[in-house]
Design an enzyme around this catalytic site. Sequence first.
Site: not given
Ligand code: TYD
Length: 142
Positions: A59
């Site tokens: 992303h």
């Molecule tokens: P996600 O951003 O999808 O992880 P990656 O960086 O691997 O793409 O995050 C996974 C889950 O965690 C998503 O449901 C959102 C949650 N999340 C939070 O609530 N707060 C945060 O600071 C982060 C980074 C993720």
Amino acid sequence: MTIRDSVQSTVDDCKLIDIRKYTDSRGYLSVIEGGNDIPFEIRRIYYLYMVPEASRGSHAHKELEQLMVATSGSLHVTMDDGLRKRTFVLDKPWKGLLVAPGLWRDLDNFSGGTVCMVLASERYNAEDYIRDYQEFLKYKGL
Ligand code: TYD
């Protein structure tokens, strides 16, 4: 935080930094002060661990600035500005990757037991994410 329509950053705006460390017979201690050791104030900390073989990330963030550190183990972080990619290896607790806003990222090659700590300039905001690569290219004007 104002979310801009486009950010003209490139992969060259990301860089590896040496996190200061203090060593003596008791071992190593590293410190990161927001606004001092890194160019932003820290509003959030999260960390990735127990990551299986699949990659994470895939992303872009429109405005978020980050410092990524493998506090244990190692991983690869590939940054992508739509035209060029650069892969950074994080494999030391005193090595940090400063991630500029407006770039796509993929995290992979996690070794077993890796803990990747991320210091972030903003609190979590789903609006700041671009999760579709085609949309990212449009955002970069490509
Ligand atoms: P996600 O951003 O999808 O992880 P990656 O960086 O691997 O793409 O995050 C996974 C889950 O965690 C998503 O449901 C959102 C949650 N999340 C939070 O609530 N707060 C945060 O600071 C982060 C980074 C993720």
